[in-house]
Design a protein around this motif. Structure first.
Motif, short mmCIF file in Angstrom:
data_model
loop_
_atom_site.label_atom_id
_atom_site.label_comp_id
_atom_site.label_asym_id
_atom_site.label_seq_id
_atom_site.Cartn_x
_atom_site.Cartn_y
_atom_site.Cartn_z
N VAL A 1 2.58 13.63 1.88
CA VAL A 1 1.42 12.04 1.44
C VAL A 1 2.13 10.44 2.21
O VAL A 1 1.53 9.92 2.95
CB VAL A 1 1.09 12.06 -0.11
N VAL B 1 0.74 -0.98 -0.38
CA VAL B 1 -0.15 0.26 0.05
C VAL B 1 1.28 1.37 -0.13
O VAL B 1 0.75 2.37 -0.64
CB VAL B 1 -0.83 -0.22 0.97
N LEU C 1 2.45 1.90 -2.54
CA LEU C 1 1.80 2.47 -4.37
C LEU C 1 1.44 3.52 -3.96
O LEU C 1 1.49 4.52 -4.81
CB LEU C 1 0.21 1.69 -4.13
N VAL C 2 1.42 4.06 -2.19
CA VAL C 2 0.62 5.54 -2.18
C VAL C 2 1.84 6.49 -3.02
O VAL C 2 1.55 7.58 -3.64
CB VAL C 2 0.76 5.87 -0.83
N ALA D 1 0.17 8.38 5.68
CA ALA D 1 -0.46 7.42 4.76
C ALA D 1 0.11 6.28 6.00
O ALA D 1 -0.27 4.99 6.26
CB ALA D 1 0.11 7.14 3.09
#
Lengths: 324, 278
Positions: free
Chosen positions: A294, A23, A26-27, A298
């Protein structure tokens, strides 16, 4: 025996860890890709519109702007794994340093709001469940529908108008660090934190109310009642814990909602937090800062999920991992 | 109990009535006898203070008609709400159905992508999309669709899992129907029904998000009117003429409340039907 127990935990934790890593990768990729699409050249933002072609070329070389996208992503990601989030195009500061400096504000707001929201919604949820469909329950259902329909920034404007302008006493904008004195710090944090908390209270109290109503119909509550225990003790000692699972999950999930709210509230109250950093660096196309923030958010989100899982185990003995 | 049911019925009717008003305003904004939303009201110049009363609902800080701007603003809010809900629902249906039907690695892969979207706070993601794209309705709709897809997909996946083992699906599979046709003809109608109430709830969220974005100055470029932008423009005059903030804020509030009420009622009605079936 202990070895096998470790094995069970690993088997449960490893897939989750792998998933989280995927995850986060991907972020990071998404953030890098999205900002790569953004129009405009960061070199212009850095040097101003009058920059010469040589200056721009030099900046491009220095910041590796001409490398292929995947190369830049790889360089950045391998830095992130080592804890290096790069440096801001605009200020030249390490991204982590500016995130850490802003985190003090946003972190305090988020934690205050969470604590405040829980402190208000737990009693409300318990009491409205206790007298479900009573007058107080119906009145609260109306109030909370109204709160749900009010956008955070309208709520903030309203609170600022009433509490800062009309009543007075609370500052309408600005921030005072904890080092400037706890009193000043809390007074500046009060309005923004209250705004964030009020946005959460309706969903929190409704969630708890629904679960609580179900719990109150169970046999162990009937047993406690028949033993003549005081109502308050039954509600808060016997019924609250088995009713709190959904609320705990919701609290973990609402970290994202809180940060979204913090963006608006920080801009509105002129607070030097992460949200303001996002807005200014997105408009300035300061890619490393946006990527860093970001990514950081996350990680916080995933960590909140992990903490929720652990809390679940503390609250409910049935989901604890037992050696078999 | 009876009084409560009547009050519920009333709130549903009020919600539907308000949505009808907003839809009418959005569709007819150009045809209504309104002033232009971008031009000054005649008789007003730069020195006239905001809130010039001869105009119904007053004038804004520059001297434009608040009424005209609020009516035209309905168009933006509604377009964003409906457009993003439709896109997010379509994307959520496709991914959720696939994840629920094929399970295994398809489920895992889709889950990871959706988790990645969820891991970024909605407004942060929206700000990033707004900064990348051209400023306008299409960009906002796209951003909101991305933000909303995971929620729709999770719901669709859960609904698919709930019906995928029923006999009629097994029967279709036994007849040799291809997966694509099973997904479309057997599962889709069932899952769409369960998702429809959430679409209203999402529209409420989208209206707020669009207003927040305009409020941050990342929405439609001026002079196009939007409710969030109007609230932002009115902020400095909160003390003298609260109407500038009040009128668009009430519009946002009523629209969001109406969508929430409609979604809530639709969900409850659907639940009741489901429980009678079993």
């Amino acid at each position: 025996m202990s070895g096998r127990r470790g094995g069970t935990v690993l088997r449960l934790v490893l897939p989750q860890l792998a998933r989280t890593a995927a995850v986060l990768l991907l972020v990071g990729f998404g953030a890098a890709f999205l900002l790569d699409l953004a129009p405009g050249d960061p070199a212009f933002a850095l040097l101003g519109e009058q920059a010469t072609a040589e200056q721009i070329a030099a900046t491009h070389r220095a910041l590796h702007l001409d490398d292929p996208f995947l190369t830049r992503y790889w360089t950045w990601m391998s830095g992130v794994v080592r804890g290096d989030f790069g440096t801001s195009y605009l200020t030249g500061e390490p991204v982590m340093a500016s995130v850490a400096a802003r985190l003090e504000v946003t972190g305090e707001l988020v934690l205050l709001a969470l604590a405040g929201a829980l402190a208000v919604s737990v009693p409300i949820g318990v009491l409205t469940a206790h007298r479900a469909d009573g007058r107080a329950d119906r009145a609260w259902s109306l109030v909370s529908s109204g709160l749900i329909a009010t956008p955070p920034f309208v709520l903030a404007l309203f609170l600022a108008y009433v509490l800062a302008l009309k009543v007075g006493g609370l500052p309408a904008t600005g921030w005072a660090a904890w080092a400037d004195g706890p009193g000043a710090n809390l007074r500046h944090a009060a309005l923004p934190a209250a705004t964030l908390a009020l946005a959460l209270v309706p969903t929190y109290s409704r969630m708890l109310r629904a679960d609580m109503i179900a719990t109150l119909q169970e046999d162990h509550i009937l047993a406690a009642r028949s033993r003549g225990l005081p109502v308050r003790r039954i509600l808060f000692r016997h019924a609250l814990r088995p009713s709190s699972f959904s609320l705990v999950t919701l609290t973990g999930i609402s970290i994202g909602q809180l940060i979204s709210g913090a963006v608006v509230v920080e801009v509105l109250f002129a607070l030097p937090g992460l949200g303001q950093l996002v807005v200014t660096s997105v408009t300035a196309k300061d890619v490393p800062v946006v990527q860093g923030v970001v990514m950081f958010l996350a990680v916080v989100y995933c960590a909140a999920g992990a903490v929720t899982d652990v809390l679940y185990g503390c609250l409910d003995p049935r989901v604890r991992v037992r050696p078999t | 109990m009876r009084a409560r049911r009547e009050a519920d019925g009333l709130s549903l009717w009020l919600a539907l009535a308000w949505v009808a008003v907003v839809v009418a305003a959005a569709v007819l904004a150009g045809a209504l006898p309104l002033r232009s939303y971008g031009a000054l009201v005649p008789g007003v110049d730069a020195r006239t203070p905001p809130g010039w009363r001869p105009e119904f609902l007053g004038t804004d800080a520059i001297g434009r008609s608040v009424l005209a701007r609020v009516v035209h603003g309905a168009r933006e809010s509604l377009l964003v709400g409906i457009g993003s809900a439709a896109l997010a629902m379509a994307a959520g249906l496709a991914t959720g159905l696939a994840a629920g039907y094929f399970r295994r690695w398809v489920d895992t892969a889709i889950g990871v992508v959706l988790d990645a979207v969820l891991a970024v706070p909605a407004l942060v993601l929206l700000i990033a999309v707004a900064a990348v794209g051209r400023r306008g309705t299409a960009t906002i709709v796209l951003g909101l669709a991305v933000v909303g897809t995971p929620s729709f997909a999770r719901l669709a996946r859960a609904s698919t899992l709930a019906v995928v083992d029923r006999e009629y699906v097994a029967a279709a599979r036994a007849l040799g129907t291809r997966p694509g046709r099973i997904l479309r003809r057997e599962l889709l109608p069932e899952v769409v029904l369960r998702l429809a109430p959430f679409a209203f709830v999402f529209m409420a969220f989208a209206v707020v998000a669009e207003a927040s974005l305009s409020f941050l100055g990342l929405g439609l470029p001026p002079p196009a009117p939007s409710w969030g932008g109007m609230i932002n423009d009115g902020r400095p005059y909160l003390d003298g003429d609260p109407f500038l903030v009040f009128v668009p804020a009430v519009c946002v509030f009523l629209t969001v409340a109406s969508f929430t009420v409609i979604g809530e009622r639709a969900r409850r009605r659907f639940d009741a039907r489901e429980s009678r079936l079993r």
